[in-house]
Design a protein around this motif. Structure first.
Motif, PDB file in Angstrom:
ATOM      1  N   SER A   1      37.948  30.461  42.179  1.00 28.71           N
ATOM      2  CA  SER A   1      38.736  31.036  43.852  1.00 28.71           C
ATOM      3  C   SER A   1      38.316  29.692  43.967  1.00 28.71           C
ATOM      4  CB  SER A   1      37.987  31.747  44.320  1.00 28.71           C
ATOM      5  OG  SER A   1      38.297  32.694  45.133  1.00 28.71           O
ATOM      6  N   ALA A   2      39.911  29.629  45.539  1.00 27.69           N
ATOM      7  CA  ALA A   2      40.219  28.695  46.515  1.00 27.69           C
ATOM      8  C   ALA A   2      40.084  29.036  47.744  1.00 27.69           C
ATOM      9  CB  ALA A   2      41.811  28.424  46.163  1.00 27.69           C
ATOM     10  N   ARG A   3      39.442  30.517  47.778  1.00 31.44           N
ATOM     11  CA  ARG A   3      38.406  30.991  48.911  1.00 31.44           C
ATOM     12  C   ARG A   3      37.145  31.143  48.805  1.00 31.44           C
ATOM     13  NH1 ARG A   3      41.191  34.016  53.760  1.00 31.44           N
ATOM     14  NH2 ARG A   3      43.492  33.542  52.661  1.00 31.44           N
ATOM     15  N   TRP A   4      36.673  30.972  47.938  1.00 26.17           N
ATOM     16  CA  TRP A   4      35.130  31.545  47.604  1.00 26.17           C
ATOM     17  C   TRP A   4      34.700  30.629  46.904  1.00 26.17           C
ATOM     18  CZ3 TRP A   4      32.842  36.201  48.363  1.00 26.17           C
ATOM     19  CH2 TRP A   4      33.834  37.144  48.572  1.00 26.17           C
ATOM     20  N   THR A   5      33.617  29.739  48.216  1.00 27.10           N
ATOM     21  CA  THR A   5      32.560  28.470  48.068  1.00 27.10           C
ATOM     22  C   THR A   5      31.422  29.249  48.148  1.00 27.10           C
ATOM     23  OG1 THR A   5      32.748  26.242  48.314  1.00 27.10           O
ATOM     24  CG2 THR A   5      32.954  27.773  50.866  1.00 27.10           C
ATOM     25  N   THR A   6      30.415  28.292  48.150  1.00 34.80           N
ATOM     26  CA  THR A   6      28.954  27.742  48.487  1.00 34.80           C
ATOM     27  C   THR A   6      28.762  27.655  50.295  1.00 34.80           C
ATOM     28  OG1 THR A   6      28.483  26.218  47.695  1.00 34.80           O
ATOM     29  CG2 THR A   6      28.278  28.012  46.327  1.00 34.80           C
ATOM     30  N   TRP A   7      27.699  27.371  50.738  1.00 36.04           N
ATOM     31  CA  TRP A   7      27.713  27.487  51.880  1.00 36.04           C
ATOM     32  C   TRP A   7      27.121  26.001  51.906  1.00 36.04           C
ATOM     33  CZ3 TRP A   7      25.863  29.496  56.635  1.00 36.04           C
ATOM     34  CH2 TRP A   7      24.573  29.023  57.344  1.00 36.04           C
ATOM     35  N   SER A   8      26.689  25.069  50.371  1.00 36.90           N
ATOM     36  CA  SER A   8      26.276  24.052  50.759  1.00 36.90           C
ATOM     37  C   SER A   8      27.861  23.117  50.276  1.00 36.90           C
ATOM     38  CB  SER A   8      25.804  23.172  49.899  1.00 36.90           C
ATOM     39  OG  SER A   8      25.613  23.487  48.775  1.00 36.90           O
ATOM     40  N   GLY A   9      29.053  23.841  49.534  1.00 35.59           N
ATOM     41  CA  GLY A   9      30.257  23.302  48.743  1.00 35.59           C
ATOM     42  C   GLY A   9      29.876  22.829  47.293  1.00 35.59           C
ATOM     43  N   ASN A  10      29.007  23.307  46.804  1.00 36.28           N
ATOM     44  CA  ASN A  10      28.609  22.616  45.927  1.00 36.28           C
ATOM     45  C   ASN A  10      29.114  23.938  44.577  1.00 36.28           C
ATOM     46  OD1 ASN A  10      28.050  19.911  46.488  1.00 36.28           O
ATOM     47  ND2 ASN A  10      25.609  20.806  46.792  1.00 36.28           N
ATOM     48  N   GLU A  11      30.280  23.634  43.894  1.00 40.71           N
ATOM     49  CA  GLU A  11      30.326  25.478  43.546  1.00 40.71           C
ATOM     50  C   GLU A  11      30.059  25.020  42.152  1.00 40.71           C
ATOM     51  OE1 GLU A  11      34.376  25.941  44.211  1.00 40.71           O
ATOM     52  OE2 GLU A  11      33.815  25.813  46.070  1.00 40.71           O
ATOM     53  N   GLY A  12      29.549  25.999  41.147  1.00 39.95           N
ATOM     54  CA  GLY A  12      29.071  26.528  39.918  1.00 39.95           C
ATOM     55  C   GLY A  12      27.625  26.216  39.543  1.00 39.95           C
ATOM     56  N   GLY A  13      27.315  26.204  41.258  1.00 36.95           N
ATOM     57  CA  GLY A  13      25.713  26.251  40.847  1.00 36.95           C
ATOM     58  C   GLY A  13      24.601  27.447  40.921  1.00 36.95           C
ATOM     59  N   GLN A  14      23.613  27.306  41.156  1.00 38.05           N
ATOM     60  CA  GLN A  14      22.227  28.014  42.177  1.00 38.05           C
ATOM     61  C   GLN A  14      23.011  29.220  43.145  1.00 38.05           C
ATOM     62  OE1 GLN A  14      18.972  26.542  42.110  1.00 38.05           O
ATOM     63  NE2 GLN A  14      19.340  26.320  43.786  1.00 38.05           N
ATOM     64  N   GLU A  15      23.423  28.691  44.261  1.00 38.96           N
ATOM     65  CA  GLU A  15      24.137  29.032  45.009  1.00 38.96           C
ATOM     66  C   GLU A  15      25.466  30.404  44.837  1.00 38.96           C
ATOM     67  OE1 GLU A  15      24.284  26.848  48.959  1.00 38.96           O
ATOM     68  OE2 GLU A  15      25.299  25.941  47.229  1.00 38.96           O
ATOM     69  N   ASP A  16      25.753  29.869  43.371  1.00 42.56           N
ATOM     70  CA  ASP A  16      27.563  30.155  43.208  1.00 42.56           C
ATOM     71  C   ASP A  16      27.250  31.686  42.533  1.00 42.56           C
ATOM     72  OD1 ASP A  16      30.555  30.443  43.464  1.00 42.56           O
ATOM     73  OD2 ASP A  16      30.404  28.878  42.479  1.00 42.56           O
ATOM     74  N   PRO A  17      28.021  33.032  43.518  1.00 40.93           N
ATOM     75  CA  PRO A  17      27.309  33.613  42.887  1.00 40.93           C
ATOM     76  C   PRO A  17      28.176  34.500  41.633  1.00 40.93           C
ATOM     77  CG  PRO A  17      29.079  34.228  44.659  1.00 40.93           C
ATOM     78  CD  PRO A  17      28.572  32.673  44.632  1.00 40.93           C
ATOM     79  N   PHE A  18      28.328  35.485  40.421  1.00 41.93           N
ATOM     80  CA  PHE A  18      28.803  35.838  39.494  1.00 41.93           C
ATOM     81  C   PHE A  18      29.515  36.856  39.827  1.00 41.93           C
ATOM     82  CE2 PHE A  18      24.676  33.368  37.380  1.00 41.93           C
ATOM     83  CZ  PHE A  18      25.177  32.320  36.455  1.00 41.93           C
ATOM     84  N   VAL A  19      30.730  37.159  38.946  1.00 45.04           N
ATOM     85  CA  VAL A  19      31.556  37.789  38.824  1.00 45.04           C
ATOM     86  C   VAL A  19      30.703  38.670  37.281  1.00 45.04           C
ATOM     87  CG1 VAL A  19      33.511  38.948  38.185  1.00 45.04           C
ATOM     88  CG2 VAL A  19      33.777  36.858  39.536  1.00 45.04           C
ATOM     89  N   THR A  20      30.611  40.033  37.981  1.00 46.73           N
ATOM     90  CA  THR A  20      30.015  41.046  37.278  1.00 46.73           C
ATOM     91  C   THR A  20      30.291  42.664  36.697  1.00 46.73           C
ATOM     92  OG1 THR A  20      27.559  42.247  36.703  1.00 46.73           O
ATOM     93  CG2 THR A  20      28.947  42.278  38.805  1.00 46.73           C
ATOM     94  N   ASP A  21      30.205  43.551  36.106  1.00 50.50           N
ATOM     95  CA  ASP A  21      30.410  44.603  36.037  1.00 50.50           C
ATOM     96  C   ASP A  21      29.423  45.854  36.284  1.00 50.50           C
ATOM     97  OD1 ASP A  21      28.638  43.850  33.672  1.00 50.50           O
ATOM     98  OD2 ASP A  21      30.420  44.633  31.761  1.00 50.50           O
ATOM     99  N   ASP A  22      28.616  45.597  36.968  1.00 49.80           N
ATOM    100  CA  ASP A  22      27.981  46.023  36.875  1.00 49.80           C
ATOM    101  C   ASP A  22      27.258  46.827  38.445  1.00 49.80           C
ATOM    102  OD1 ASP A  22      25.626  47.919  35.913  1.00 49.80           O
ATOM    103  OD2 ASP A  22      24.093  46.820  35.716  1.00 49.80           O
ATOM    104  N   PRO A  23      27.755  47.482  39.089  1.00 51.59           N
ATOM    105  CA  PRO A  23      28.806  48.167  38.689  1.00 51.59           C
ATOM    106  C   PRO A  23      29.442  47.835  39.267  1.00 51.59           C
ATOM    107  CG  PRO A  23      27.729  48.952  40.181  1.00 51.59           C
ATOM    108  CD  PRO A  23      27.391  47.754  39.991  1.00 51.59           C
TER     109      PRO A  23
END
Length: 319
Positions: free
Chosen positions: A41-63
């Motif tokens: 996503s171009a709009r979602w990022t992390t506090w540090s700006g480092n995406e794909g790591g432990q700061e980055d939340p997962f898309v889930t299905d529950d619920p």
């Protein structure tokens, strides 16, 4: 703080993501893979700006509130290989206009939640206000939650174990913020305040989702960012025009005589839901606009009076 019973706005009737919808930006997370959201996503990022790591939340299905996807915000105990989540939804460093940012939120009896608004898109400069519900201490599914604003903490109650709509009206033109729970206004205060002091910058930068402790865990869904306008009706017999419709660098804006006023603004929104330009118009019915700084793509020019009244909407293509 004063409770608010005044919500005199009408929604702007357009959306870049779905015809005839009303949000500038709407994310139900259905288009993402079950993975960390930042790289998708171009709009979602992390506090540090480092995406794909432990700061980055997962898309889930529950619920999920709608469809099958949502976004999970969890503390360290849920991530044995590192955490916690610390993500940012960028809102563009807006300095004028009236907006609503809302989302559906779900958390269980033993869990907590926390998020804050930032005055600047680059996080950490000014916390506008903070909203939280602590984990534990639940009686009959109800919990005392609070919003920290101007150095004071104001309390409210929501139901755990079900979906709650969290709404936030940010009126930059009148420096006012309003918190709504399931569309009911709860508190209102000057938006320029910071969480811990009664001064700051009247600017909307972003929202930060962060688990305050190891046991915080919640999911969000159906995130909507909407421009709001006054309820005043404007009758137009001669529409405004933006020529040419496919633009390379410069364009001519011919303002309808029905709408002409000395105090007008042009806001240019992209298909990503971001405000790319704010233009103060100089008082002439015919205006020359320099759009050379825009990337190629589809845009909408929104013509506004300085009191926030929506006057016209003009779609165009940039070569």
């Amino acid at each position: 703080m004063k409770n608010i019973a005044r919500l005199c706005f009408a929604l702007l009737g357009f959306c870049f993501l779905e015809a005839n919808a009303q949000a500038l930006f709407f994310d139900d997370f259905e288009s993402y893979a079950y993975n960390r959201i930042g790289p998708q996503s171009a709009r979602w990022t992390t506090w540090s700006g480092n995406e794909g790591g432990q700061e980055d939340p997962f898309v889930t299905d529950d619920p999920a509130f709608s469809g099958t996807h949502s976004l999970e915000i969890k503390g360290n105990m849920f991530y044995p290989n590192g955490g916690p989540v610390d993500c940012i939804l960028k809102l563009g460093d807006l300095t004028s206009g009236r907006y609503e940012l809302s989302f559906q939120m779900y958390f269980e009896d033993a869990d907590g939640m926390y998020y804050n608004f930032q005055h600047f898109e680059t996080p950490g400069e000014e916390w506008a206000f903070e909203v939280e519900c602590h984990s534990g201490g639940v009686i009959n599914g109800m919990t005392d939650c609070s919003v920290l604003l101007g150095g004071a903490r104001e309390y409210f109650t929501i139901m755990r174990g079900g979906w709650t709509k969290m709404g936030h009206i940010i009126d930059l033109d009148n420096d006012e913020a309003t918190l709504l729970i399931n569309d009911v206004p709860v508190y209102s205060w000057p938006f320029s305040w910071q969480a811990n002091e009664t001064s700051g910058t009247n600017q909307l930068g972003g929202i930060n989702f962060f688990p305050r402790d190891d046991f915080d865990a919640y999911v969000i869904d159906d995130v909507s960012f909407t421009i709001l306008t006054s309820t005043e009706e404007v009758t137009v017999t001669t529409p405004s025009q933006l020529l040419p419709n496919i633009i390379s660098d410069r364009a001519t804006l011919a303002i309808s005589p029905d709408l002409y006023t000395q105090n007008l603004q042009a806001h240019i929104w992209g298909t990503d839901g971001r405000l790319h330009q704010q233009i103060e118009l100089d008082g002439a019915i015919e205006q020359q606009l320099d759009l050379s700084g825009l990337p190629s793509g589809s845009y909408l020019l929104v013509l506004l009076a300085t009191d926030g009244t929506l006057l016209d909407r003009l779609p165009f293509q940039k070569m």
